[in-house]
Scaffold this motif. Structure first.
Motif, PDB file in Angstrom:
ATOM      1  N   UNK A   1       3.964 -63.524 -43.754  1.00 26.52           N
ATOM      2  CA  UNK A   1       3.001 -63.659 -44.827  1.00 26.52           C
ATOM      3  C   UNK A   1       1.915 -64.632 -44.365  1.00 26.52           C
ATOM      4  N   UNK A   2       0.682 -64.380 -44.854  1.00 31.80           N
ATOM      5  CA  UNK A   2      -0.422 -65.275 -44.539  1.00 31.80           C
ATOM      6  C   UNK A   2      -1.254 -65.494 -45.801  1.00 31.80           C
ATOM      7  N   UNK A   3      -2.049 -66.540 -45.777  1.00 30.86           N
ATOM      8  CA  UNK A   3      -2.862 -66.918 -46.930  1.00 30.86           C
ATOM      9  C   UNK A   3      -4.330 -66.624 -46.640  1.00 30.86           C
ATOM     10  N   UNK A   4      -5.015 -66.064 -47.624  1.00 29.46           N
ATOM     11  CA  UNK A   4      -6.440 -65.790 -47.501  1.00 29.46           C
ATOM     12  C   UNK A   4      -7.199 -67.120 -47.531  1.00 29.46           C
ATOM     13  N   UNK A   5      -8.085 -67.365 -46.566  1.00 32.27           N
ATOM     14  CA  UNK A   5      -8.829 -68.628 -46.546  1.00 32.27           C
ATOM     15  C   UNK A   5      -9.851 -68.738 -47.681  1.00 32.27           C
ATOM     16  N   UNK A   6     -10.262 -67.604 -48.262  1.00 28.42           N
ATOM     17  CA  UNK A   6     -11.270 -67.635 -49.310  1.00 28.42           C
ATOM     18  C   UNK A   6     -10.652 -67.854 -50.690  1.00 28.42           C
ATOM     19  N   UNK A   7      -9.660 -67.016 -51.072  1.00 31.69           N
ATOM     20  CA  UNK A   7      -9.104 -67.101 -52.434  1.00 31.69           C
ATOM     21  C   UNK A   7      -7.673 -67.631 -52.473  1.00 31.69           C
ATOM     22  N   UNK A   8      -7.074 -67.879 -51.303  1.00 31.86           N
ATOM     23  CA  UNK A   8      -5.717 -68.425 -51.159  1.00 31.86           C
ATOM     24  C   UNK A   8      -4.619 -67.446 -51.585  1.00 31.86           C
ATOM     25  N   UNK A   9      -4.950 -66.167 -51.751  1.00 30.81           N
ATOM     26  CA  UNK A   9      -3.935 -65.158 -52.079  1.00 30.81           C
ATOM     27  C   UNK A   9      -3.003 -64.980 -50.890  1.00 30.81           C
ATOM     28  N   UNK A  10      -1.746 -64.676 -51.148  1.00 35.21           N
ATOM     29  CA  UNK A  10      -0.759 -64.437 -50.106  1.00 35.21           C
ATOM     30  C   UNK A  10      -0.750 -62.940 -49.791  1.00 35.21           C
ATOM     31  N   UNK A  11      -0.883 -62.605 -48.506  1.00 33.80           N
ATOM     32  CA  UNK A  11      -0.873 -61.207 -48.074  1.00 33.80           C
ATOM     33  C   UNK A  11       0.131 -61.030 -46.942  1.00 33.80           C
ATOM     34  N   UNK A  12       0.452 -59.782 -46.630  1.00 36.83           N
ATOM     35  CA  UNK A  12       1.330 -59.483 -45.512  1.00 36.83           C
ATOM     36  C   UNK A  12       0.603 -59.762 -44.203  1.00 36.83           C
ATOM     37  N   UNK A  13       1.357 -60.123 -43.180  1.00 34.65           N
ATOM     38  CA  UNK A  13       0.779 -60.426 -41.870  1.00 34.65           C
ATOM     39  C   UNK A  13      -0.003 -59.258 -41.291  1.00 34.65           C
ATOM     40  N   UNK A  14       0.424 -58.015 -41.592  1.00 31.61           N
ATOM     41  CA  UNK A  14      -0.227 -56.850 -41.000  1.00 31.61           C
ATOM     42  C   UNK A  14      -1.464 -56.386 -41.772  1.00 31.61           C
ATOM     43  N   UNK A  15      -1.846 -57.105 -42.821  1.00 25.75           N
ATOM     44  CA  UNK A  15      -3.012 -56.726 -43.614  1.00 25.75           C
ATOM     45  C   UNK A  15      -4.277 -57.286 -42.969  1.00 25.75           C
ATOM     46  N   UNK A  16      -5.337 -56.488 -42.899  1.00 23.32           N
ATOM     47  CA  UNK A  16      -6.579 -56.986 -42.333  1.00 23.32           C
ATOM     48  C   UNK A  16      -7.620 -57.301 -43.400  1.00 23.32           C
TER      49      UNK A  16
ATOM     50  N   UNK B   1      -7.972 -58.934 -47.539  1.00 22.37           N
ATOM     51  CA  UNK B   1      -7.386 -59.510 -48.753  1.00 22.37           C
ATOM     52  C   UNK B   1      -7.903 -58.675 -49.914  1.00 22.37           C
ATOM     53  N   UNK B   2      -7.009 -58.044 -50.665  1.00 24.08           N
ATOM     54  CA  UNK B   2      -7.448 -57.192 -51.768  1.00 24.08           C
ATOM     55  C   UNK B   2      -7.747 -57.991 -53.033  1.00 24.08           C
ATOM     56  N   UNK B   3      -7.545 -59.316 -52.973  1.00 26.89           N
ATOM     57  CA  UNK B   3      -7.933 -60.171 -54.082  1.00 26.89           C
ATOM     58  C   UNK B   3      -9.431 -60.421 -54.080  1.00 26.89           C
ATOM     59  N   UNK B   4      -9.989 -60.718 -52.892  1.00 20.28           N
ATOM     60  CA  UNK B   4     -11.421 -61.056 -52.793  1.00 20.28           C
ATOM     61  C   UNK B   4     -12.160 -60.213 -51.748  1.00 20.28           C
ATOM     62  N   UNK B   5     -11.450 -59.275 -51.096  1.00 17.12           N
ATOM     63  CA  UNK B   5     -11.997 -58.381 -50.075  1.00 17.12           C
ATOM     64  C   UNK B   5     -12.415 -59.106 -48.797  1.00 17.12           C
ATOM     65  N   UNK B   6     -11.851 -60.295 -48.564  1.00 15.72           N
ATOM     66  CA  UNK B   6     -12.094 -61.014 -47.315  1.00 15.72           C
ATOM     67  C   UNK B   6     -11.487 -60.230 -46.161  1.00 15.72           C
ATOM     68  N   UNK B   7     -12.244 -60.049 -45.073  1.00 13.29           N
ATOM     69  CA  UNK B   7     -11.735 -59.334 -43.898  1.00 13.29           C
ATOM     70  C   UNK B   7     -11.241 -60.376 -42.901  1.00 13.29           C
ATOM     71  N   UNK B   8      -9.927 -60.327 -42.614  1.00 11.38           N
ATOM     72  CA  UNK B   8      -9.348 -61.227 -41.630  1.00 11.38           C
ATOM     73  C   UNK B   8      -9.866 -60.858 -40.253  1.00 11.38           C
TER      74      UNK B   8
END
Length: 166
Positions: A1-16, A18-25
């Protein structure tokens, strides 16, 4: 699991994304290599107008000729389209895990979500006990069901269409 740097939502490691704020890792080069090699090994990607002529599914006939019977078109988030050949005697798994022939990088998708089987009787779809379900022509897939040409099925908002080969 990883945290979005923009909205701090927790996402799966394999996600590119963040569907909370649409930040692209940031993507890493080895990720693309893994997915490219999986596609090369398991199923040959086709462009929209191509006629699939060589495909290896997870249960393709060993040593025999594999006959393409349909084209499975995927409309991913953002409108990106991909096509995959569906071959007689093969099975395609769809899910979040890289162990699938078609990988959907969305936290709502189960690791092993859906399976498409093709035999002499037709093309079949089966939900593999996913949490968010598979929908065939807007109806939930509760048990193994036959797919007709032109049918659409969705997995967590990703639309798949089955086309007859021209």
């Amino acid at each position: 699991m990883k945290s979005c740097p923009r909205c701090k939502a927790i996402t799966f490691d394999d996600m590119d994304i963040c569907y909370g704020c649409m930040y692209r890792f940031p993507s890493f080069p080895h990720d693309d290599e893994i997915f490219r090699s999986m596609e090369d090994l398991l199923i040959r990607e086709q462009d929209d107008n191509a006629q699939p002529n060589e495909t290896i599914g997870s249960s393709a006939k060993a040593g025999g000729e594999v006959r393409s019977v349909a084209r499975l078109e995927v409309c991913e988030f953002g409108g990106r389209r991909k096509s995959y050949a569906v071959c007689e005697g093969s099975s395609l798994s769809i899910g979040r895990s890289i162990d699938n022939e078609i990988v959907l990088r969305d936290a709502r998708v189960s690791r092993m979500h859906t399976r498409i089987d093709c035999d002499v009787k037709g093309i079949w779809i089966e939900d593999l006990g996913s949490l968010n379900g598979t929908y065939l022509n807007a109806c939930p897939v509760k048990e193994r069901a036959m797919i007709a040409f032109g049918d659409e099925f969705t997995i967590c908002g990703v639309k798949f269409t089955v086309h007859r080969l021209q």
